[in-house]
Design a protein around this motif. Structure first.
Motif, PDB file in Angstrom:
ATOM      1  N   LEU A  69       0.833  -1.212   0.000  1.00  0.00           N
ATOM      2  CA  LEU A  69       0.000   0.000   0.000  1.00  0.00           C
ATOM      3  C   LEU A  69       0.865   1.260   0.000  1.00  0.00           C
ATOM      4  O   LEU A  69       0.528   2.262  -0.645  1.00  0.00           O
ATOM      5  N   THR A  70       1.981   1.216   0.704  1.00  0.00           N
ATOM      6  CA  THR A  70       2.899   2.369   0.756  1.00  0.00           C
ATOM      7  C   THR A  70       3.466   2.661  -0.625  1.00  0.00           C
ATOM      8  O   THR A  70       3.535   3.816  -1.055  1.00  0.00           O
ATOM      9  N   ASP A  71       3.878   1.590  -1.329  1.00  0.00           N
ATOM     10  CA  ASP A  71       4.401   1.765  -2.689  1.00  0.00           C
ATOM     11  C   ASP A  71       3.341   2.369  -3.611  1.00  0.00           C
ATOM     12  O   ASP A  71       3.639   3.182  -4.479  1.00  0.00           O
ATOM     13  N   LYS A  72       2.085   1.975  -3.379  1.00  0.00           N
ATOM     14  CA  LYS A  72       1.026   2.374  -4.293  1.00  0.00           C
ATOM     15  C   LYS A  72       0.470   3.770  -3.990  1.00  0.00           C
ATOM     16  O   LYS A  72       0.252   4.578  -4.892  1.00  0.00           O
ATOM     17  N   TYR A  73       0.260   4.075  -2.699  1.00  0.00           N
ATOM     18  CA  TYR A  73      -0.413   5.326  -2.333  1.00  0.00           C
ATOM     19  C   TYR A  73       0.503   6.374  -1.691  1.00  0.00           C
ATOM     20  O   TYR A  73       0.091   7.520  -1.511  1.00  0.00           O
ATOM     21  N   GLY A  74       1.728   5.986  -1.347  1.00  0.00           N
ATOM     22  CA  GLY A  74       2.673   6.952  -0.785  1.00  0.00           C
ATOM     23  C   GLY A  74       2.755   6.887   0.732  1.00  0.00           C
ATOM     24  O   GLY A  74       1.763   6.624   1.422  1.00  0.00           O
ATOM     25  N   GLY A  75       3.960   7.139   1.255  1.00  0.00           N
ATOM     26  CA  GLY A  75       4.215   7.017   2.683  1.00  0.00           C
ATOM     27  C   GLY A  75       3.504   8.044   3.536  1.00  0.00           C
ATOM     28  O   GLY A  75       3.132   7.756   4.677  1.00  0.00           O
ATOM     29  N   LYS A  76       3.304   9.267   3.007  1.00  0.00           N
ATOM     30  CA  LYS A  76       2.647  10.306   3.816  1.00  0.00           C
ATOM     31  C   LYS A  76       1.227   9.876   4.190  1.00  0.00           C
ATOM     32  O   LYS A  76       0.823   9.962   5.356  1.00  0.00           O
ATOM     33  N   ILE A  77       0.485   9.393   3.194  1.00  0.00           N
ATOM     34  CA  ILE A  77      -0.907   8.996   3.436  1.00  0.00           C
ATOM     35  C   ILE A  77      -0.972   7.793   4.372  1.00  0.00           C
ATOM     36  O   ILE A  77      -1.698   7.802   5.377  1.00  0.00           O
ATOM     37  N   ILE A  78      -0.183   6.751   4.076  1.00  0.00           N
ATOM     38  CA  ILE A  78      -0.247   5.509   4.862  1.00  0.00           C
ATOM     39  C   ILE A  78       0.242   5.744   6.288  1.00  0.00           C
ATOM     40  O   ILE A  78      -0.389   5.284   7.261  1.00  0.00           O
ATOM     41  N   PHE A  79       1.367   6.472   6.449  1.00  0.00           N
ATOM     42  CA  PHE A  79       1.904   6.716   7.790  1.00  0.00           C
ATOM     43  C   PHE A  79       0.919   7.559   8.619  1.00  0.00           C
ATOM     44  O   PHE A  79       0.685   7.282   9.800  1.00  0.00           O
ATOM     45  N   SER A  80       0.350   8.594   8.014  1.00  0.00           N
ATOM     46  CA  SER A  80      -0.599   9.454   8.741  1.00  0.00           C
ATOM     47  C   SER A  80      -1.808   8.663   9.214  1.00  0.00           C
ATOM     48  O   SER A  80      -2.220   8.762  10.384  1.00  0.00           O
ATOM     49  N   VAL A  81      -2.380   7.868   8.306  1.00  0.00           N
ATOM     50  CA  VAL A  81      -3.558   7.060   8.652  1.00  0.00           C
ATOM     51  C   VAL A  81      -3.204   6.037   9.736  1.00  0.00           C
ATOM     52  O   VAL A  81      -3.946   5.845  10.709  1.00  0.00           O
ATOM     53  N   LEU A  82      -2.039   5.389   9.568  1.00  0.00           N
ATOM     54  CA  LEU A  82      -1.598   4.366  10.524  1.00  0.00           C
ATOM     55  C   LEU A  82      -1.446   4.952  11.930  1.00  0.00           C
ATOM     56  O   LEU A  82      -1.952   4.396  12.915  1.00  0.00           O
ATOM     57  N   LEU A  83      -0.772   6.087  12.037  1.00  0.00           N
ATOM     58  CA  LEU A  83      -0.518   6.716  13.336  1.00  0.00           C
ATOM     59  C   LEU A  83      -1.824   7.118  14.021  1.00  0.00           C
ATOM     60  O   LEU A  83      -2.011   6.871  15.223  1.00  0.00           O
ATOM     61  N   LEU A  84      -2.732   7.714  13.270  1.00  0.00           N
ATOM     62  CA  LEU A  84      -3.995   8.185  13.869  1.00  0.00           C
ATOM     63  C   LEU A  84      -4.914   7.013  14.243  1.00  0.00           C
ATOM     64  O   LEU A  84      -5.541   7.020  15.307  1.00  0.00           O
ATOM     65  N   LEU A  85      -4.969   5.987  13.378  1.00  0.00           N
ATOM     66  CA  LEU A  85      -5.829   4.836  13.678  1.00  0.00           C
ATOM     67  C   LEU A  85      -5.350   4.048  14.894  1.00  0.00           C
ATOM     68  O   LEU A  85      -6.153   3.614  15.721  1.00  0.00           O
ATOM     69  N   CYS A  86      -4.030   3.872  15.000  1.00  0.00           N
ATOM     70  CA  CYS A  86      -3.474   3.063  16.100  1.00  0.00           C
ATOM     71  C   CYS A  86      -3.585   3.774  17.454  1.00  0.00           C
ATOM     72  O   CYS A  86      -3.437   3.130  18.499  1.00  0.00           O
ATOM     73  N   SER A  87      -3.832   5.084  17.428  1.00  0.00           N
ATOM     74  CA  SER A  87      -4.002   5.788  18.703  1.00  0.00           C
ATOM     75  C   SER A  87      -5.339   5.409  19.370  1.00  0.00           C
ATOM     76  O   SER A  87      -5.462   5.452  20.599  1.00  0.00           O
ATOM     77  N   ILE A  88      -6.322   5.002  18.555  1.00  0.00           N
ATOM     78  CA  ILE A  88      -7.676   4.713  19.090  1.00  0.00           C
ATOM     79  C   ILE A  88      -7.662   3.554  20.091  1.00  0.00           C
ATOM     80  O   ILE A  88      -8.157   3.700  21.214  1.00  0.00           O
ATOM     81  N   PRO A  89      -7.088   2.356  19.726  1.00  0.00           N
ATOM     82  CA  PRO A  89      -7.062   1.271  20.723  1.00  0.00           C
ATOM     83  C   PRO A  89      -6.249   1.617  21.972  1.00  0.00           C
ATOM     84  O   PRO A  89      -6.555   1.123  23.062  1.00  0.00           O
ATOM     85  N   LEU A  90      -5.244   2.492  21.832  1.00  0.00           N
ATOM     86  CA  LEU A  90      -4.480   2.906  23.011  1.00  0.00           C
ATOM     87  C   LEU A  90      -5.334   3.773  23.937  1.00  0.00           C
ATOM     88  O   LEU A  90      -5.270   3.647  25.167  1.00  0.00           O
ATOM     89  N   PHE A  91      -6.160   4.643  23.352  1.00  0.00           N
ATOM     90  CA  PHE A  91      -7.069   5.455  24.165  1.00  0.00           C
ATOM     91  C   PHE A  91      -8.151   4.589  24.831  1.00  0.00           C
ATOM     92  O   PHE A  91      -8.681   4.949  25.885  1.00  0.00           O
ATOM     93  N   LEU A  92      -8.483   3.429  24.219  1.00  0.00           N
ATOM     94  CA  LEU A  92      -9.494   2.534  24.778  1.00  0.00           C
ATOM     95  C   LEU A  92      -8.928   1.552  25.807  1.00  0.00           C
ATOM     96  O   LEU A  92      -9.691   0.955  26.579  1.00  0.00           O
ATOM     97  N   LEU A  93      -7.596   1.391  25.814  1.00  0.00           N
ATOM     98  CA  LEU A  93      -6.963   0.399  26.692  1.00  0.00           C
ATOM     99  C   LEU A  93      -7.296   0.591  28.182  1.00  0.00           C
ATOM    100  O   LEU A  93      -7.466  -0.397  28.904  1.00  0.00           O
ATOM    101  N   PRO A  94      -7.412   1.841  28.690  1.00  0.00           N
ATOM    102  CA  PRO A  94      -7.780   2.010  30.108  1.00  0.00           C
ATOM    103  C   PRO A  94      -9.131   1.394  30.475  1.00  0.00           C
ATOM    104  O   PRO A  94      -9.399   1.148  31.650  1.00  0.00           O
ATOM    105  N   PHE A  95      -9.984   1.138  29.469  1.00  0.00           N
ATOM    106  CA  PHE A  95     -11.294   0.564  29.751  1.00  0.00           C
ATOM    107  C   PHE A  95     -11.267  -0.972  29.731  1.00  0.00           C
ATOM    108  O   PHE A  95     -12.278  -1.609  30.017  1.00  0.00           O
TER     109      PHE A  95
END
Length: 490
Positions: A69-95
């Motif tokens: 996906l990185t090769d196809k759509y570019g690192g900026k898009i994939i890295f940004s989406v990855l970083l923001l999405l992975c923050s969600i389960p971390l915010f839910l972990l206290p529950f």
């Protein structure tokens, strides 16, 4: 090719993001150990092994598709989406309030482990060929993010738990989630997107190199040097606390002393592979892994066994019994009394002590060669903490060099499929990080020995070295049969 200042900016953002992602990827090593140590959750060693391994599994199995996906759509898009999405389960972990809820959230935030595949692809397209080695070596130093977690997280957990012993830990995953959001926003604002224009193959063509045994051999090397680096980055903390009775903070510092040099030295490993050849470096890495893991697999132990006893030298009657002698009809037999020994963790080598325990009584009739005092030998091995720590640091450094040497092989053998082969090798290596804590947990449960993990590493290192050496000998025989016959004749 873009100017180097822009390339360096992308490299800086990639390395920063990879470092923070790697810190999040190994979060459970400290957090789960803390939660069990403080009896907030009652998980057994097998469950702990699964919780340490689950995030690593996600980050491993998703590396290949994320790399494509990185090769196809570019690192900026994939890295940004990855970083923001992975923050969600971390915010839910206290529950999370059970093993399964913790495991599911760990599975999702484990996606940060795919950041390696994103960063490799995104970094390489910003640099010319002569800069590739240096740029990827610098990016790879983000492995040291594991050291951030082992060094800082224990202190943060202790501080948060002072005011609230039960719920204080919940601040840590929130801080980690916020860090991912901040880096994600930095990517959106400062990064520039670029895609790999050469990606147009269909899936079967992309995956065709995976039919070659060589890919799986490289993957096996990486399974050892990267996978078990990740595994021990998490496993060493409970190891130090249980075996040597260290505090969470002290154990975290010791685990950092393993992961930090191993992450940083990866760039030096690339230099050594360029200068001496990746194969020669791998011989050194696997050889040192065998020797050091052999030295590490001896546990703290105290052994009692039969020692030299005292036999009667004549027939007669026992006329006197004292602490240091037995007299049989006028004949004196000397007895070795038990001495006090220091069994603290300060001896480097095993300490031996032996004594004799009297088995006859006053006025007892004895025959020649009859046992008067039974010999007992005690061997105490304290498994010195500082020797153990030095050996752990050395094997970490060796694996750090090995990580670069494995990836040096890939462009030599697969110049047109670096992304796919590199992704698959990374996937197999990451699986070592997943299976490592689980294997270690089962071995500990079965044997009761914390050093059983090093026995496993010793066996795996031997198998890797034998496979590599056999492959090289086979290739030499194929290319120069006359030369190899000449060697065998002499």
């Amino acid at each position: 090719m873009a100017d180097l200042s822009l390339s360096h900016r992308i490299l800086f953002l990639n390395t920063l993001a990879f470092t923070i992602c790697f810190a999040c990827w190994t979060l459970n090593g400290v957090l789960v150990t803390f939660l069990v140590d403080k009896e907030i959750f009652d998980w057994n060693v097998v469950q702990i092994g699964w919780l340490l391994g689950i995030p690593v599994l996600t980050g491993s199995i998703m590396r290949l598709p994320i790399g494509i996906l990185t090769d196809k759509y570019g690192g900026k898009i994939i890295f940004s989406v990855l970083l923001l999405l992975c923050s969600i389960p971390l915010f839910l972990l206290p529950f999370a309030n059970s093993f399964w809820s913790f495991a599911v959230l760990s599975f999702f935030f484990g996606l940060v482990g795919t950041s390696f595949a994103v960063g490799i692809g995104y970094t390489s397209i910003w640099y010319p060929k002569e800069w590739q080695g240096r740029a990827l070596g610098i990016f790879g130093m983000g492995n040291a993010g594991a050291a951030i977690t082992t060094f800082i997280a224990p202190t943060l957990l202790n501080n948060f738990s002072e005011k609230d012993p039960v719920n204080g830990w919940k601040m840590l995953p929130i801080i980690y989630g916020a860090s991912l959001v901040i880096i994600g926003l930095l990517f959106i604002v400062f990064a520039k997107n670029r895609t790999n224009q050469g990606v147009s193959k269909n899936m079967s063509e992309l995956l065709s190199p995976l039919k070659k045994t060589r890919v799986w051999r490289f993957g096996t090397y990486y399974f050892l040097v990267f996978g078990f680096f990740v595994a021990y980055s998490q496993w060493l903390l409970p190891n130090f606390m249980n075996v040597y009775g260290t505090t969470l903070v002290m154990g975290g510092m010791f685990a950092t002393m393993f992961s930090l040099p191993s992450g940083i030295i990866r760039a030096f490993g690339g230099y050594l592979s360029d200068k001496f050849g990746a194969r020669k470096v791998m011989y050194w890495v696997l050889g040192s892994s065998i020797i050091i893991s052999f030295l590490l697999m001896f546990p703290k132990m105290e052994i009692f066994t039969a020692g030299p006893g005292v036999l009667a030298s004549n027939n007669g009657t026992v006329t006197e019994i004292a602490a240091d002698k037995i007299v049989v009809s006028g004949k004196v037999h000397q007895i070795t009394a038990k001495k006090k020994t220091d069994t603290e963790n300060n001896a480097v080598f095993p300490v031996k002590n032996y004594w004799q325990e009297i088995v006859v009584k006053q006025n007892q009739e004895v025959k020649k060669k009859e046992l008067l005092a039974r010999g007992i030998t005690q061997i105490n091995f304290s498994a010195n903490l500082w020797v153990y720590l030095v050996l752990v640091i050395l094997i970490g450094i060796s694996w750090g060099i090995g990580k670069a040497a494995v990836y040096k092989h890939i462009p030599e053998y697969f110049p047109n499929e670096i992304g796919v082969v590199g992704g698959m090798v990374g996937l197999i290596g990451g699986l070592g990080g997943f299976f490592g804590p689980i294997i270690f947990g089962y071995l500990l449960d079965y044997t009761g020995l914390w050093t059983s993990s090093w026995i496993f590493i010793f066996i795996l290192s031997v198998l890797c070295l034998l496979w590599m050496h056999r492959t090289i000998i086979k290739a030499m025989r194929k290319k120069s049969p006359d030369f190899t016959r000449h060697i065998e004749d002499h």
